[in-house]
Design a protein around this motif. Structure first.
Motif, PDB file in Angstrom:
ATOM      1  N   ALA A 165      40.215  34.314  62.221  1.00 42.79           N
ATOM      2  CA  ALA A 165      39.261  34.629  61.157  1.00 42.79           C
ATOM      3  C   ALA A 165      38.936  36.116  61.159  1.00 42.79           C
ATOM      4  CB  ALA A 165      37.983  33.821  61.334  1.00 42.79           C
ATOM      5  N   VAL A 166      38.658  36.625  59.973  1.00 47.72           N
ATOM      6  CA  VAL A 166      38.080  37.957  59.807  1.00 47.72           C
ATOM      7  C   VAL A 166      36.579  37.766  59.656  1.00 47.72           C
ATOM      8  CG1 VAL A 166      37.916  39.967  58.288  1.00 47.72           C
ATOM      9  CG2 VAL A 166      40.152  38.940  58.764  1.00 47.72           C
ATOM     10  N   HIS A 167      35.798  38.632  60.284  1.00 47.64           N
ATOM     11  CA  HIS A 167      34.337  38.544  60.213  1.00 47.64           C
ATOM     12  C   HIS A 167      33.803  39.571  59.219  1.00 47.64           C
ATOM     13  CE1 HIS A 167      33.873  35.836  63.719  1.00 47.64           C
ATOM     14  NE2 HIS A 167      35.000  36.422  64.102  1.00 47.64           N
ATOM     15  N   VAL A 168      32.983  39.119  58.292  1.00 49.19           N
ATOM     16  CA  VAL A 168      32.351  40.000  57.306  1.00 49.19           C
ATOM     17  C   VAL A 168      30.854  40.014  57.595  1.00 49.19           C
ATOM     18  CG1 VAL A 168      31.846  40.385  54.868  1.00 49.19           C
ATOM     19  CG2 VAL A 168      34.108  39.545  55.557  1.00 49.19           C
ATOM     20  N   VAL A 169      30.320  41.174  57.892  1.00 49.90           N
ATOM     21  CA  VAL A 169      28.897  41.318  58.193  1.00 49.90           C
ATOM     22  C   VAL A 169      28.178  41.799  56.944  1.00 49.90           C
ATOM     23  CG1 VAL A 169      27.191  42.390  59.696  1.00 49.90           C
ATOM     24  CG2 VAL A 169      29.492  41.891  60.578  1.00 49.90           C
ATOM     25  N   GLY A 170      27.361  40.901  56.369  1.00 44.13           N
ATOM     26  CA  GLY A 170      26.645  41.226  55.141  1.00 44.13           C
ATOM     27  C   GLY A 170      27.112  40.371  53.980  1.00 44.13           C
TER      28      GLY A 170
ATOM     29  N   ALA B 114      35.001  38.606  51.321  1.00 42.96           N
ATOM     30  CA  ALA B 114      35.260  37.253  51.826  1.00 42.96           C
ATOM     31  C   ALA B 114      36.144  36.465  50.863  1.00 42.96           C
ATOM     32  CB  ALA B 114      33.933  36.526  52.051  1.00 42.96           C
ATOM     33  N   TRP B 115      35.863  36.603  49.576  1.00 40.79           N
ATOM     34  CA  TRP B 115      36.647  35.878  48.563  1.00 40.79           C
ATOM     35  C   TRP B 115      38.108  36.327  48.565  1.00 40.79           C
ATOM     36  CZ3 TRP B 115      35.828  31.606  45.939  1.00 40.79           C
ATOM     37  CH2 TRP B 115      36.588  31.331  44.800  1.00 40.79           C
ATOM     38  N   GLN B 116      38.333  37.625  48.651  1.00 44.92           N
ATOM     39  CA  GLN B 116      39.704  38.140  48.675  1.00 44.92           C
ATOM     40  C   GLN B 116      40.445  37.642  49.903  1.00 44.92           C
ATOM     41  OE1 GLN B 116      41.245  40.016  46.252  1.00 44.92           O
ATOM     42  NE2 GLN B 116      39.387  39.768  45.010  1.00 44.92           N
ATOM     43  N   LEU B 117      39.782  37.624  51.040  1.00 45.65           N
ATOM     44  CA  LEU B 117      40.407  37.128  52.263  1.00 45.65           C
ATOM     45  C   LEU B 117      40.763  35.649  52.155  1.00 45.65           C
ATOM     46  CD1 LEU B 117      38.055  39.009  54.698  1.00 45.65           C
ATOM     47  CD2 LEU B 117      40.544  39.015  54.966  1.00 45.65           C
ATOM     48  N   ALA B 118      39.786  34.858  51.764  1.00 51.69           N
ATOM     49  CA  ALA B 118      40.001  33.405  51.716  1.00 51.69           C
ATOM     50  C   ALA B 118      41.079  33.023  50.723  1.00 51.69           C
ATOM     51  CB  ALA B 118      38.685  32.704  51.369  1.00 51.69           C
ATOM     52  N   ASN B 119      41.149  33.731  49.609  1.00 47.55           N
ATOM     53  CA  ASN B 119      42.134  33.388  48.586  1.00 47.55           C
ATOM     54  C   ASN B 119      43.544  33.826  48.928  1.00 47.55           C
ATOM     55  OD1 ASN B 119      40.471  31.948  46.952  1.00 47.55           O
ATOM     56  ND2 ASN B 119      40.180  33.546  45.428  1.00 47.55           N
ATOM     57  N   THR B 120      43.706  34.547  50.035  1.00 47.37           N
ATOM     58  CA  THR B 120      45.047  34.845  50.524  1.00 47.37           C
ATOM     59  C   THR B 120      45.414  33.979  51.720  1.00 47.37           C
ATOM     60  OG1 THR B 120      44.200  36.636  51.924  1.00 47.37           O
ATOM     61  CG2 THR B 120      44.940  37.238  49.721  1.00 47.37           C
ATOM     62  N   GLY B 121      44.552  33.015  52.039  1.00 41.01           N
ATOM     63  CA  GLY B 121      44.841  32.101  53.133  1.00 41.01           C
ATOM     64  C   GLY B 121      44.319  32.537  54.475  1.00 41.01           C
ATOM     65  N   VAL B 122      43.436  33.552  54.502  1.00 35.69           N
ATOM     66  CA  VAL B 122      42.879  34.047  55.758  1.00 35.69           C
ATOM     67  C   VAL B 122      41.463  33.499  55.938  1.00 35.69           C
ATOM     68  CG1 VAL B 122      42.176  36.108  57.051  1.00 35.69           C
ATOM     69  CG2 VAL B 122      44.257  36.148  55.646  1.00 35.69           C
ATOM     70  N   PRO B 123      41.181  32.822  57.048  1.00 37.70           N
ATOM     71  CA  PRO B 123      39.817  32.327  57.297  1.00 37.70           C
ATOM     72  C   PRO B 123      38.846  33.498  57.438  1.00 37.70           C
ATOM     73  CG  PRO B 123      41.402  31.324  58.799  1.00 37.70           C
ATOM     74  CD  PRO B 123      42.112  32.455  58.128  1.00 37.70           C
ATOM     75  N   VAL B 124      37.617  33.271  57.018  1.00 42.01           N
ATOM     76  CA  VAL B 124      36.625  34.332  57.073  1.00 42.01           C
ATOM     77  C   VAL B 124      35.258  33.742  57.389  1.00 42.01           C
ATOM     78  CG1 VAL B 124      36.330  34.226  54.559  1.00 42.01           C
ATOM     79  CG2 VAL B 124      35.546  36.239  55.780  1.00 42.01           C
TER      80      VAL B 124
ATOM     81  N   VAL C  74      38.717  45.870  47.876  1.00 41.28           N
ATOM     82  CA  VAL C  74      39.789  46.631  48.529  1.00 41.28           C
ATOM     83  C   VAL C  74      39.850  46.332  50.023  1.00 41.28           C
ATOM     84  CG1 VAL C  74      40.588  48.942  49.138  1.00 41.28           C
ATOM     85  CG2 VAL C  74      39.791  48.476  46.820  1.00 41.28           C
ATOM     86  N   THR C  75      38.697  46.362  50.707  1.00 38.99           N
ATOM     87  CA  THR C  75      38.721  46.136  52.156  1.00 38.99           C
ATOM     88  C   THR C  75      39.118  44.704  52.492  1.00 38.99           C
ATOM     89  OG1 THR C  75      36.333  45.732  52.135  1.00 38.99           O
ATOM     90  CG2 THR C  75      37.064  47.940  52.702  1.00 38.99           C
ATOM     91  N   GLY C  76      38.735  43.750  51.643  1.00 35.73           N
ATOM     92  CA  GLY C  76      39.157  42.371  51.860  1.00 35.73           C
ATOM     93  C   GLY C  76      40.671  42.244  51.809  1.00 35.73           C
ATOM     94  N   ARG C  77      41.281  42.905  50.844  1.00 35.10           N
ATOM     95  CA  ARG C  77      42.737  42.845  50.727  1.00 35.10           C
ATOM     96  C   ARG C  77      43.418  43.593  51.879  1.00 35.10           C
ATOM     97  NH1 ARG C  77      44.797  41.084  45.736  1.00 35.10           N
ATOM     98  NH2 ARG C  77      46.726  42.221  46.224  1.00 35.10           N
ATOM     99  N   LEU C  78      42.830  44.715  52.303  1.00 33.92           N
ATOM    100  CA  LEU C  78      43.411  45.453  53.428  1.00 33.92           C
ATOM    101  C   LEU C  78      43.358  44.635  54.709  1.00 33.92           C
ATOM    102  CD1 LEU C  78      41.900  49.013  52.764  1.00 33.92           C
ATOM    103  CD2 LEU C  78      44.272  48.299  52.406  1.00 33.92           C
ATOM    104  N   ALA C  79      42.201  43.997  54.960  1.00 30.58           N
ATOM    105  CA  ALA C  79      42.060  43.167  56.160  1.00 30.58           C
ATOM    106  C   ALA C  79      42.990  41.960  56.104  1.00 30.58           C
ATOM    107  CB  ALA C  79      40.611  42.719  56.314  1.00 30.58           C
TER     108      ALA C  79
END
Length: 494
Positions: free
Chosen positions: A10-15, A24-34, A371-376
């Motif tokens: 998982a990637v952790h998003v603070v805030g 968080a939405w960008q991460l999850a929609n690429t299949g990455v847990p957040v 942008v940061t969601g997609r980079l992560a």
């Protein structure tokens, strides 16, 4: 990156504001847990009223929705095409606002919260992250906004060094270069000094006669000012960021011996004579499209700034990319502490997004989350992270944050104050030139616009300006489409 079981970590998003929700939405929609860590309602802030994600605290407006002629409208459209949650929720819950995009605040926040809560790859943890995130979190996005908790703020300061965060920022107006009357303003540095990397003609100078100066001072003193917000009220002024109207109250000649001093300057239209007073503009971005009004931080209301500053010779038609202000804020000295992928140089596992990076506005904050969601996500999926091209609104903001802003030296200036910011731990005379910015066309490279319309008539005046903006917008959307195709993270996940 996967753990020993083959699952993606998982990637952790603070805030859980606009930037954190979008990331968080960008991460999850690429299949990455957040996991989204939101401290409300366990720890409240001075501004928020609910515990909803993406709560709008100041306004319900996302500003213009015109993608062809307005930079923020272009940013809206780019985000929509990149699958933005924030724009999807805004479009569903918009309310009448003419050409602007405004939303029902409560319904908007409820929509964002509902969608994230329902996503199988999103976990919402209601907790405060006290200090730096745990060392075993290998990929973190910090999107805590201007009201970052004191413990996290202190931890960032210790990691990056004093001066990396600003708590009180004085913002001077920024003007589009093409709107300055160059038959009145001339280029010259004081005493023709070149300074570090300069040429001796590094400033644009707008001269004033005595009568013009006196009228300007009267306008400053009588102009309508904004009041401090409740949680800003006890923040003192520092000498380096004194509002010009406060300086004017100290005496009618105070500005002539401060930021408007004419010494070392000669007006070529007057045979090289020294003007009575002068307003200096300094190049603000590497493209040379934006110029900063030196020493003009102010608490004047926006409409008053436009009216009064257009009294200055050479600025009667000035178009402002950003107006001045003075308020409490928390943002990073991003060009110094972040790399080109929005990672903290001192600890690259940490990315920053949103207003804390040095962008202004709801949409700009959410855009940095996108942008940061997609980079992560790219990192987690084993792909090479790539920021959008600088010709796009998304890429132009990243470029401004991470390196597009010029860093100025103040060695030959007895008073500058174009945006001095002080840390909470220091009230010294340190200067810093990086300041928060809204998206505007001045951040994008100039685009070639057609000289003639469809009927063969030469495009002139305001139509010429619109043609240039539309050309920049059309180029941005073309380049964004190529970037999205080359960085198809859903395909990578599959």
């Amino acid at each position: 990156m996967s753990n020993n079981s083959g699952k993606i970590e998982a990637v952790h998003v603070v805030g859980g504001g606009l930037a954190g929700s979008e990331a968080a939405w960008q991460l999850a929609n690429t299949g990455v847990p957040v996991t989204v860590h939101e401290m409300r309602p366990k720890r409240e802030t001075d501004a928020h009223k609910t515990d909803g994600l993406a709560e709008l605290v100041c306004s319900n407006s996302f500003r213009s929705d015109d993608w062809a002629g307005n930079a923020v409208g272009l940013l809206h459209e780019e985000m929509r095409r990149a699958g933005s949650l924030i724009m999807a929720a805004a479009d569903i819950h918009k309310v009448p606002a003419g050409g602007a995009l405004a939303v029902d605040r409560d319904a908007f926040s409820t929509e964002v919260t509902r969608r994230l809560d329902a996503h199988p790859l999103v976990t919402i943890a209601r907790e405060e992250i006290a200090g730096l995130p745990p060392a075993d979190w290998s990929n973190v996005i910090i999107a805590t906004g201007p009201l970052t908790s004191p413990t996290l703020t202190d931890a960032i300061l210790k990691l990056t060094g004093e001066g990396s965060l600003a708590f009180f920022d004085a913002i001077a107006p920024i003007i589009h270069y093409e709107s300055i009357e160059l038959d009145i303003a001339w280029k010259q540095s004081r005493y023709n000094k070149s300074g570090p990397g300069g040429t001796g003609a590094d400033y644009l100078n707008c001269p004033m006669e005595k009568e013009q100066y006196e009228a300007f001072i009267d306008a400053l003193l009588s102009g309508e000012k904004t009041e401090f917000k409740e949680w800003e009220a006890n923040t003192p002024y520092f000498d380096g960021c004194m509002p010009i109207e406060v300086m004017a109250k100290r005496g009618r000649d105070t500005l002539r011996f401060g930021p408007m001093k004419p010494v070392g300057l000669s007006d070529p239209r007057k045979g090289g004579a020294r003007p009575y007073a002068v307003v200096q503009l300094r190049q603000d971005n590497a493209l040379g499209t934006l110029w900063n009004m030196v020493g003009f931080q102010t608490k004047l209301k926006y409409a008053e700034q436009t009216r009064i500053f257009r009294m200055i010779p050479g600025l009667s038609e000035a178009q402002f990319a950003r107006l001045g202000g003075l308020h409490r804020n928390t943002f990073l000295n991003s060009p110094v502490v972040l790399d080109g992928l929005m990672r903290l140089k001192a600890d690259p596992r940490l990315r920053f997004a949103g207003q804390i990076t040095g962008v202004e506005g709801y949409v700009e904050s959410a855009a940095m989350g996108l942008v940061t969601g997609r980079l992560a996500a790219a990192e987690r999926l084993g792909r090479k992270p790539a920021v959008p091209p600088a010709t796009t609104a998304l890429g132009a903001l990243v470029n401004h944050i991470t390196g597009g802003h010029l860093v100025h030296e103040f060695a030959d200036e007895s008073h500058d104050g174009d945006g001095a910011s002080e840390t909470a731990a220091s009230t010294s005379s340190k200067r810093r030139s990086f300041q928060p910015m809204n998206i505007n066309y001045g951040l994008l490279p100039p685009a070639e616009a057609p000289k003639f319309d469809a009927s063969g008539k030469r495009i002139k005046g305001k139509d010429k300006g619109f043609a240039k903006r539309r050309a920049a917008s059309e180029r941005a959307l073309r380049d964004l489409a190529m970037w999205l195709a080359e960085n198809d993270l859903k395909a990578a996940a599959e």
